[in-house]
Motif scaffolding. Structure first.
Motif, mmCIF file in Angstrom:
data_model
loop_
_atom_site.group_PDB
_atom_site.id
_atom_site.type_symbol
_atom_site.label_atom_id
_atom_site.label_comp_id
_atom_site.label_asym_id
_atom_site.label_seq_id
_atom_site.Cartn_x
_atom_site.Cartn_y
_atom_site.Cartn_z
ATOM 1 N N TYR A 9 0.813 -1.225 0.000
ATOM 2 C CA TYR A 9 0.000 0.000 0.000
ATOM 3 C C TYR A 9 0.842 1.269 0.000
ATOM 4 N N ILE A 10 1.948 1.234 -0.695
ATOM 5 C CA ILE A 10 2.722 2.468 -0.907
ATOM 6 C C ILE A 10 2.537 2.830 -2.380
ATOM 7 N N TRP A 11 1.928 3.977 -2.634
ATOM 8 C CA TRP A 11 1.704 4.451 -4.004
ATOM 9 C C TRP A 11 2.645 5.635 -4.215
ATOM 10 N N PRO A 12 3.785 5.378 -4.813
ATOM 11 C CA PRO A 12 4.789 6.456 -4.860
ATOM 12 C C PRO A 12 4.485 7.556 -5.869
ATOM 13 N N LEU A 13 5.197 8.640 -5.670
ATOM 14 C CA LEU A 13 5.168 9.792 -6.573
ATOM 15 C C LEU A 13 6.497 9.723 -7.315
ATOM 16 N N ALA A 14 6.458 9.402 -8.604
ATOM 17 C CA ALA A 14 7.716 9.126 -9.307
ATOM 18 C C ALA A 14 8.120 10.303 -10.189
ATOM 19 N N THR A 15 9.296 10.858 -9.950
ATOM 20 C CA THR A 15 9.751 11.961 -10.801
ATOM 21 C C THR A 15 10.412 11.408 -12.069
ATOM 22 N N LEU A 16 10.187 12.125 -13.166
ATOM 23 C CA LEU A 16 10.807 11.777 -14.450
ATOM 24 C C LEU A 16 11.427 13.054 -14.987
ATOM 25 N N ILE A 17 12.648 12.993 -15.451
ATOM 26 C CA ILE A 17 13.273 14.207 -15.984
ATOM 27 C C ILE A 17 13.185 14.177 -17.507
ATOM 28 N N VAL A 18 12.536 15.182 -18.037
ATOM 29 C CA VAL A 18 12.324 15.247 -19.483
ATOM 30 C C VAL A 18 13.351 16.214 -20.075
ATOM 31 N N GLY A 19 14.099 15.739 -21.070
ATOM 32 C CA GLY A 19 15.038 16.629 -21.758
ATOM 33 C C GLY A 19 16.390 16.725 -21.086
ATOM 34 N N LEU A 20 16.884 15.614 -20.569
ATOM 35 C CA LEU A 20 18.264 15.626 -20.065
ATOM 36 C C LEU A 20 19.192 15.981 -21.227
ATOM 37 N N PRO A 21 20.320 16.629 -20.972
ATOM 38 C CA PRO A 21 21.184 17.038 -22.081
ATOM 39 C C PRO A 21 21.523 15.855 -22.987
ATOM 40 N N GLY A 22 21.299 16.054 -24.281
ATOM 41 C CA GLY A 22 21.635 15.019 -25.259
ATOM 42 C C GLY A 22 20.596 13.915 -25.368
ATOM 43 N N GLU A 23 19.425 14.096 -24.761
ATOM 44 C CA GLU A 23 18.394 13.044 -24.834
ATOM 45 C C GLU A 23 17.940 12.860 -26.283
ATOM 46 N N THR A 24 17.905 11.614 -26.740
ATOM 47 C CA THR A 24 17.498 11.332 -28.120
ATOM 48 C C THR A 24 16.119 10.676 -28.114
ATOM 49 N N GLU A 25 15.572 10.499 -29.315
ATOM 50 C CA GLU A 25 14.264 9.833 -29.438
ATOM 51 C C GLU A 25 14.320 8.433 -28.827
ATOM 52 N N LYS A 26 15.453 7.770 -29.034
ATOM 53 C CA LYS A 26 15.604 6.406 -28.507
ATOM 54 C C LYS A 26 15.502 6.405 -26.977
ATOM 55 N N ASP A 27 16.088 7.431 -26.364
ATOM 56 C CA ASP A 27 16.035 7.528 -24.898
ATOM 57 C C ASP A 27 14.593 7.721 -24.438
ATOM 58 N N THR A 28 13.865 8.601 -25.139
ATOM 59 C CA THR A 28 12.476 8.864 -24.739
ATOM 60 C C THR A 28 11.623 7.612 -24.932
ATOM 61 N N VAL A 29 11.881 6.896 -26.027
ATOM 62 C CA VAL A 29 11.130 5.651 -26.263
ATOM 63 C C VAL A 29 11.383 4.675 -25.107
ATOM 64 N N ALA A 30 12.625 4.626 -24.644
ATOM 65 C CA ALA A 30 12.945 3.717 -23.532
ATOM 66 C C ALA A 30 12.139 4.091 -22.289
ATOM 67 N N THR A 31 11.958 5.388 -22.065
ATOM 68 C CA THR A 31 11.160 5.812 -20.902
ATOM 69 C C THR A 31 9.690 5.453 -21.113
ATOM 70 N N LEU A 32 9.206 5.657 -22.343
ATOM 71 C CA LEU A 32 7.811 5.281 -22.631
ATOM 72 C C LEU A 32 7.608 3.779 -22.432
ATOM 73 N N GLU A 33 8.612 3.009 -22.795
ATOM 74 C CA GLU A 33 8.500 1.552 -22.608
ATOM 75 C C GLU A 33 8.437 1.199 -21.122
ATOM 76 N N LEU A 34 9.212 1.930 -20.339
ATOM 77 C CA LEU A 34 9.172 1.672 -18.889
ATOM 78 C C LEU A 34 7.783 2.019 -18.336
ATOM 79 N N LEU A 35 7.225 3.125 -18.807
ATOM 80 C CA LEU A 35 5.874 3.503 -18.363
ATOM 81 C C LEU A 35 4.853 2.438 -18.765
ATOM 82 N N ASP A 36 5.054 1.872 -19.933
ATOM 83 C CA ASP A 36 4.161 0.801 -20.395
ATOM 84 C C ASP A 36 4.167 -0.374 -19.426
ATOM 85 N N LYS A 37 5.379 -0.707 -18.958
ATOM 86 C CA LYS A 37 5.493 -1.848 -18.039
ATOM 87 C C LYS A 37 4.787 -1.569 -16.717
#
Ligand code: SF4
Length: 538
Positions: A394-422
Motif C-alpha cells: 500500500y505504498i503508491w509512490p510519486l515518481a519523478t521523471l526528468i524530461v530533456g536531459l542534455p543530449g536526450e534522443t528519441e531512442k532515450d524517450t522511447v525507452a522511458t515510454l517503454e518503462l511507463l508501459d510496463k
C-alpha cells in the motif's frame, strides 16, 4: 525570543529577524504535495484567494513570533540562539515584520525555496499551463523582498535556503537589494555572516558555505512546518543534476531525531515529514544496502511518539526496496496506518521516488549510482519490481521523471515510454519535470529544457503521465461530484478535479515541424486527442 512566553516583542526591534515568503511560511493546509503548487503561475487564481484558502499563514505564538517555520530556518535559528542567545533572534511571518524590525535590527535572514521560480517544479508547471506569468512562489518572494520595512532601519539582508542560487543565477541580487547570498548548508558559515552583520561589518556578496561537521548540527528548538525532521543529509549516489549529491552523507542519531519529533508533536504539528534524500540511506552500509533493523526501529519509534498522527517520508530510492522486500513488509503497515492519503477509498502511503528515465544510456551517463547495488542494465527490472513491492504494501509512490536531459534522443524517450508501459497497471503518480540545471550541481553549465524544444515523443511522455494520474484518481473525481444534482448528466462536463488545473495542451505544427502549446485545457482532452498516435494511450 526563543522562549514563547507571550511577552511583547521589544519596541526597538530584534537584532536578528528570520523570515520567509508567504508560500514558504505556510503548511498548505498540511499537504506537503500541495506545496508543489507554489510553482504554478499566478494568473490562474487570484493570490488573495490563494493566501486565504490555499496557503494560509502559519499561526503565531503569544509574542507574535511564527509558531511553525521551515525546517532549514529552524536549523539556522537553533545555531543562532546557541551562539547569540534567544533574546537576539526572532522568526516572523512576513505579515508581522513590522512587529520585529526596528532600529535595533542588524540583520534580516530570509530563507527561500523558489525565490525566482526557476527550479525544476516552477519551470515545468508554469510553462505547461501555458499562460499566467511568474510562479506564485516567485511573486510572493518579490512581495517580501520589496517590502520597505526590510530597509527602513538599515539592516543587512541575507538570503539563504535551497533556492538561494536562483537569485544569483538570474542576477536579481542587486535589483532586490540583497547584501549577501549564502549557498549551501548554513550551520557553520552562515553563523559567521550573521556575526559580521551584527558588528556592522561589510558582507561578501555571495558565499558558498563550508559543510558543518555532524556534531555542529544542533536539533531545532522550535517546531517546524509539516513537523519536518531531518533523518539523513546528503547522498552519495552521484546523480549529476542533483545538489544533495554534492553533500557528504550523514545519518542523524535516533535520539536527535526523536527529540525533534517530540518537540513538533508536542506543539501540535500532527504530521511528521522525514526529510532525507532517501530514507533507506539511514544508517546503511557503504554499498547502499539498507539497514532493515535501523529503519524499522526508526519508523516504529516515531509512530509511537504521542501526538504523531501522520508520517510522511520525503524521498526514497527504488533499489533498496528490491534489495530487501521484507523491510518494506515491516514498515509498510505502519506507514499506511499513519498515512494522510486516501485515493479511491483506499488508504495508502506515499513517498517521492526518483525514476527519472528509462534510458540505460542516460542512466549510465548522468546517474551512475542510482541503481546500486544493481547494474544499470537492470534498471527497468529494478523499477518495476520496486513499484510492485511498494504497491503490495500500500505504498503508491510519486515518481519523478526528468524530461530533456542534455543530449536526450528519441531512442532515450522511447525507452522511458517503454518503462511507463510496463507500469501501466501499477499505482503510482508521475511527476514529469523539465530538465533544469541548478547552480550547485555538476550539470550547472548545461542548458535548461523548455517547452519550445520538446519533441513529439516527449510531449507524448507528458500526456501519458497525466493520463495515468487520471485513471488512478477517477474514483475520487466521481465521489467529489456525486453530491451534484443529476450527477450522471453533469459529470460529462465536470469530469475533472482541481488538480487538473495543471493542464497541458499541445499540438504538432506540421509546417513548423514543432510541437506548439495551446491554451489550457483538460488533460483528458489532450490524452484523448493526442496528435502523436504512434503510441497507444492506455
Ligand atoms: S539518488 Fe536522488 S538524492 Fe541521490 S544523487 Fe541521485 S537524485 Fe540526488
Amino acid at each position: 525570543m526563543g522562549q514563547k512566553n507571550g511577552a511583547a516583542p521589544p519596541a526597538q526591534g530584534v537584532p536578528i529577524v528570520l523570515t520567509g515568503s508567504a508560500t514558504d511560511m505556510s503548511d498548505f493546509k498540511l499537504s506537503p504535495f500541495r506545496a508543489f503548487t507554489g510553482g504554478f503561475p499566478t494568473a490562474i487564481i487570484p493570490r488573495f484567494l490563494l493566501r486565504k484558502y490555499w496557503y494560509p499563514r502559519v499561526p503565531t505564538n503569544g509574542d507574535s513570533t511564527a509558531k511553525f517555520a521551515p525546517y532549514g530556518m529552524r536549523k539556522i535559528e537553533a545555531s543562532l540562539i546557541k551562539e547569540f542567545g534567544a533574546q537576539k533572534v526572532a522568526v516572523a511571518h512576513p505579515y508581522d515584520l513590522k512587529t520585529f524590525v526596528g532600529p535595533n535590527t542588524k540583520v534580516i535572514g530570509i530563507s527561500s525555496m523558489e525565490p525566482a521560480g526557476t527550479g525544476f517544479v516552477s519551470r515545468t508547471y508554469t510553462s505547461l499551463v501555458g499562460f499566467g506569468g511568474e510562479p506564485v512562489a516567485a511573486a510572493e518572494f518579490r512581495d517580501l523582498i520589496t517590502n520597505p520595512i526590510l530597509r527602513k532601519w538599515g539592516a543587512k539582508i541575507v538570503l539563504g535556503g535551497a533556492g538561494a542560487w536562483q537569485i544569483h543565477r538570474t542576477k536579481l541580487q542587486k535589483k532586490y537589494g540583497i547584501d549577501c547570498i549564502v549557498m549551501g548548508e548554513g550551520e557553520k558559515t552562515a553563523i559567521e555572516i550573521f556575526r559580521k552583520a551584527l558588528k556592522g561589518e561589510e558582507l561578501p556578496q555571495v558565499v558558498e558555505t563550508e559543510p558543518p561537521n555532524p556534531e555542529e548540527i544542533c536539533p531545532i528548538m522550535n517546531p517546524s512546518i509539516f513537523g519536518t525532521v531531518e533523518i539523513t543529509r546528503g547522498c552519495g549516489r552521484g546523480c549529476k543534476f542533483c545538489s544533495p549529491m554534492m553533500r557528504r552523507c550523514h545519518s542523524f542519531p535516533l535520539e536527535h531525531i526523536l527529540q525533534e519529533v517530540e518537540l513538533n508533536a508536542k506543539n501540535g504539528t500532527q504530521m511528521i515529514i522525514l526529510a532525507s534524500e532517501d530514507i533507506f540511506l539511514y544508517r546503511c552500509n557503504d554499498k547502499f544496502l539498507p539497514n532493515r533493523e535501523a529503519i524499522t526501529e526508526l519508523i516504529k519509534s516515531i509512530a509511537a511518539v504521542p501526538g504523531v498522527e501522520f508520517i510522511q517520508p520525503a524521498h526514497a530510492a527504488l533499489a533498496p526496496v528490491v534489495c530487501d522486500p521484507e523491510m518494506i513488509e515491516e514498515i509498510g503497515p505502519v506507514l499506511r496506518e499513519k498515512s494522510y492519503w486516501v485515493t479511491n477509498e483506499t488508504r495508502h502511503s506515499s513517498v517521492e521516488v526518483g525514476m527519472e528515465t528509462g534510458s540505460i544510456r542516460l542512466l549510465k551517463k548522468y546517474m551512475p549510482g542510482k541503481m546500486l547495488p544493481f547494474k544499470p542494465k537492470e534498471w527497468h527490472d529494478v523499477v518495476t519490481k520496486a513499484i510492485e513491492i511498494m504497491n503490495e504494501n500500500y505504498i503508491w509512490p510519486l515518481a519523478t521523471l526528468i524530461v530533456g536531459l542534455p543530449g536526450e534522443t528519441e531512442k532515450d524517450t522511447v525507452a522511458t515510454l517503454e518503462l511507463l508501459d510496463k507500469l501501466k497497471h501499477n499505482k503510482l503518480f508521475y511527476v514529469p519535470l523539465l530538465f533544469t540545471s541548478e547552480d550547485d550541481c555538476m550539470l550547472r553549465e548545461a542548458g535548461h529544457m523548455d517547452l519550445k524544444h520538446l519533441t513529439p515523443l516527449q510531449w507524448e511522455l507528458l500526456a501519458r503521465c497525466w493520463r495515468h494520474k487520471q485513471q488512478l484518481s477517477r474514483g475520487r473525481q466521481r465521489r467529489r461530484l456525486s453530491h451534484l444534482h443529476g450527477y450522471p448528466r453533469v459529470s460529462k462536463f465536470l469530469n475533472f478535479d482541481i488538480y487538473d488545473l495543471n493542464i497541458i495542451g499541445g499540438y504538432l505544427d506540421k509546417k513548423e515541424k514543432q510541437p506548439q502549446i495551446v491554451t489550457v485545457y483538460g488533460s483528458r482532452w489532450l490524452t484523448k486527442r493526442s496528435p502523436f498516435p504512434n503510441y497507444d494511450l492506455y
